[in-house]
Design a protein around this motif. Structure first.
Motif, PDB file in Angstrom:
ATOM      1  N   LYS A   1      -6.081   0.458   1.037  1.00 48.52           N
ATOM      2  CA  LYS A   1      -6.833  -0.388   0.115  1.00 48.52           C
ATOM      3  C   LYS A   1      -5.973  -0.680  -1.103  1.00 48.52           C
ATOM      4  O   LYS A   1      -5.041   0.063  -1.418  1.00 48.52           O
ATOM      5  CB  LYS A   1      -8.160   0.256  -0.295  1.00 48.52           C
ATOM      6  CG  LYS A   1      -8.026   1.490  -1.145  1.00 48.52           C
ATOM      7  CD  LYS A   1      -9.392   1.988  -1.581  1.00 48.52           C
ATOM      8  CE  LYS A   1      -9.217   3.070  -2.633  1.00 48.52           C
ATOM      9  NZ  LYS A   1     -10.476   3.458  -3.238  1.00 48.52           N
TER      10      LYS A   1
ATOM     11  N   PRO B   1      -4.689  -4.876 -10.284  1.00 49.49           N
ATOM     12  CA  PRO B   1      -3.992  -4.101  -9.254  1.00 49.49           C
ATOM     13  C   PRO B   1      -2.953  -3.135  -9.828  1.00 49.49           C
ATOM     14  O   PRO B   1      -2.198  -3.490 -10.730  1.00 49.49           O
ATOM     15  CB  PRO B   1      -3.306  -5.174  -8.405  1.00 49.49           C
ATOM     16  CG  PRO B   1      -4.091  -6.413  -8.640  1.00 49.49           C
ATOM     17  CD  PRO B   1      -4.563  -6.317 -10.064  1.00 49.49           C
ATOM     18  N   LYS B   2      -2.957  -1.903  -9.281  1.00 45.83           N
ATOM     19  CA  LYS B   2      -1.943  -0.911  -9.637  1.00 45.83           C
ATOM     20  C   LYS B   2      -0.817  -0.903  -8.609  1.00 45.83           C
ATOM     21  O   LYS B   2       0.198  -0.264  -8.827  1.00 45.83           O
ATOM     22  CB  LYS B   2      -2.574   0.486  -9.726  1.00 45.83           C
ATOM     23  CG  LYS B   2      -3.574   0.614 -10.864  1.00 45.83           C
ATOM     24  CD  LYS B   2      -3.908   2.055 -11.207  1.00 45.83           C
ATOM     25  CE  LYS B   2      -4.697   2.752 -10.143  1.00 45.83           C
ATOM     26  NZ  LYS B   2      -5.153   4.095 -10.549  1.00 45.83           N
ATOM     27  N   GLU B   3      -1.019  -1.613  -7.499  1.00 44.44           N
ATOM     28  CA  GLU B   3       0.010  -1.732  -6.471  1.00 44.44           C
ATOM     29  C   GLU B   3       0.517  -3.173  -6.480  1.00 44.44           C
ATOM     30  O   GLU B   3      -0.202  -4.092  -6.870  1.00 44.44           O
ATOM     31  CB  GLU B   3      -0.565  -1.369  -5.102  1.00 44.44           C
ATOM     32  CG  GLU B   3      -0.963   0.112  -5.039  1.00 44.44           C
ATOM     33  CD  GLU B   3      -1.599   0.520  -3.728  1.00 44.44           C
ATOM     34  OE1 GLU B   3      -1.056   1.430  -3.095  1.00 44.44           O
ATOM     35  OE2 GLU B   3      -2.632  -0.071  -3.355  1.00 44.44           O
TER      36      GLU B   3
ATOM     37  N   ASN C   1      -3.405   4.461   1.561  1.00 45.46           N
ATOM     38  CA  ASN C   1      -4.863   4.630   1.658  1.00 45.46           C
ATOM     39  C   ASN C   1      -5.577   3.394   2.212  1.00 45.46           C
ATOM     40  O   ASN C   1      -6.793   3.355   2.270  1.00 45.46           O
ATOM     41  CB  ASN C   1      -5.461   5.042   0.312  1.00 45.46           C
ATOM     42  CG  ASN C   1      -5.353   3.957  -0.750  1.00 45.46           C
ATOM     43  OD1 ASN C   1      -4.742   2.905  -0.550  1.00 45.46           O
ATOM     44  ND2 ASN C   1      -5.939   4.226  -1.903  1.00 45.46           N
TER      45      ASN C   1
ATOM     46  N   ASP D   1      -5.328  -0.478  -4.702  1.00 45.88           N
ATOM     47  CA  ASP D   1      -5.774   0.329  -5.834  1.00 45.88           C
ATOM     48  C   ASP D   1      -5.717  -0.503  -7.113  1.00 45.88           C
ATOM     49  O   ASP D   1      -4.756  -1.226  -7.360  1.00 45.88           O
ATOM     50  CB  ASP D   1      -4.881   1.567  -5.989  1.00 45.88           C
ATOM     51  CG  ASP D   1      -4.979   2.477  -4.778  1.00 45.88           C
ATOM     52  OD1 ASP D   1      -6.071   2.593  -4.204  1.00 45.88           O
ATOM     53  OD2 ASP D   1      -3.956   3.087  -4.412  1.00 45.88           O
ATOM     54  N   THR D   2      -6.787  -0.402  -7.916  1.00 46.71           N
ATOM     55  CA  THR D   2      -6.868  -1.140  -9.170  1.00 46.71           C
ATOM     56  C   THR D   2      -7.235  -0.185 -10.302  1.00 46.71           C
ATOM     57  O   THR D   2      -7.739   0.916 -10.068  1.00 46.71           O
ATOM     58  CB  THR D   2      -7.932  -2.255  -9.094  1.00 46.71           C
ATOM     59  OG1 THR D   2      -9.198  -1.666  -8.805  1.00 46.71           O
ATOM     60  CG2 THR D   2      -7.596  -3.272  -8.011  1.00 46.71           C
ATOM     61  N   ASN D   3      -7.008  -0.635 -11.528  1.00 46.85           N
ATOM     62  CA  ASN D   3      -7.433   0.165 -12.677  1.00 46.85           C
ATOM     63  C   ASN D   3      -8.898  -0.151 -12.991  1.00 46.85           C
ATOM     64  O   ASN D   3      -9.537  -0.934 -12.287  1.00 46.85           O
ATOM     65  CB  ASN D   3      -6.508  -0.062 -13.880  1.00 46.85           C
ATOM     66  CG  ASN D   3      -6.592  -1.466 -14.452  1.00 46.85           C
ATOM     67  OD1 ASN D   3      -7.522  -2.241 -14.178  1.00 46.85           O
ATOM     68  ND2 ASN D   3      -5.617  -1.816 -15.274  1.00 46.85           N
TER      69      ASN D   3
ATOM     70  N   ASP E   1       0.861  -1.181   0.000  1.00 46.61           N
ATOM     71  CA  ASP E   1       0.000   0.000   0.000  1.00 46.61           C
ATOM     72  C   ASP E   1       0.901   1.236   0.000  1.00 46.61           C
ATOM     73  O   ASP E   1       1.065   1.902   1.017  1.00 46.61           O
ATOM     74  CB  ASP E   1      -0.916  -0.027   1.234  1.00 46.61           C
ATOM     75  CG  ASP E   1      -1.877   1.131   1.283  1.00 46.61           C
ATOM     76  OD1 ASP E   1      -2.135   1.742   0.227  1.00 46.61           O
ATOM     77  OD2 ASP E   1      -2.368   1.436   2.382  1.00 46.61           O
TER      78      ASP E   1
ATOM     79  N   ASN F   1       0.685   4.198  -1.281  1.00 46.62           N
ATOM     80  CA  ASN F   1       0.108   5.531  -1.046  1.00 46.62           C
ATOM     81  C   ASN F   1      -0.586   5.646   0.312  1.00 46.62           C
ATOM     82  O   ASN F   1      -1.116   6.695   0.655  1.00 46.62           O
ATOM     83  CB  ASN F   1      -0.834   5.929  -2.180  1.00 46.62           C
ATOM     84  CG  ASN F   1      -2.030   5.006  -2.312  1.00 46.62           C
ATOM     85  OD1 ASN F   1      -2.261   4.139  -1.483  1.00 46.62           O
ATOM     86  ND2 ASN F   1      -2.770   5.178  -3.391  1.00 46.62           N
TER      87      ASN F   1
END
Length: 130
Positions: free
Chosen positions: A85, A94-96, A83, A87-89, A79, A81
């Motif tokens: 959670k 997943p973007k992470e 937040n 993060d997904t596109n 994680d 950033n």
């Protein structure tokens, strides 16, 4: 007269020591979800235990204690950033960075509980790559 040995509450409790490799930065946290059943695998409301620790670039270490004998699967994400959670596109990818015990992301989605599961019957060290 035979002796009767009664053991109450003496179930084995173990420690799972995780080494998370491939952490790209020290920003944010490493989020860990421990699952015990295939039905709810990767669903937030089915997490058996959730843990987190500050991310450390390279390898981040984390211990989960007081685990009974059983079958488990681990899902982890960085994680970055903060937040809390994953993060997904817009496609849900997943973007992470994510990682799983004994398995990797597949071309069309995450691995199954069976692909990630392992038996815990004593203290265990496990390395997971992001």
């Amino acid at each position: 007269i035979p002796f009767l040995l009664i053991t109450l509450g003496l179930t084995a409790q173990h420690k799972l020591i995780l080494a998370v490799d491939g952490v790209k930065s020290s920003k944010g946290a490493i989020m860990v979800a421990l699952y015990t059943e295939a039905d709810g695998f990767l669903k937030f409301d089915a997490v058996y235990r959730a843990e987190h620790t500050k991310a450390e670039k390279g390898t981040t270490h984390l211990s989960i204690t007081d685990l009974p004998n059983g079958t488990y699967a681990v899902a982890i994400f960085h994680d970055a950033n903060g937040n809390q959670k994953l993060d997904t596109n817009w496609l849900g990818i997943p973007k992470e960075a994510v990682g799983f015990s004994k398995a990797r992301m597949k071309t069309f989605g995450p691995p199954s509980f069976e692909e990630c599961s392992f038996s815990l019957h004593g203290d265990m060290n496990l390395t997971i790559s992001l």
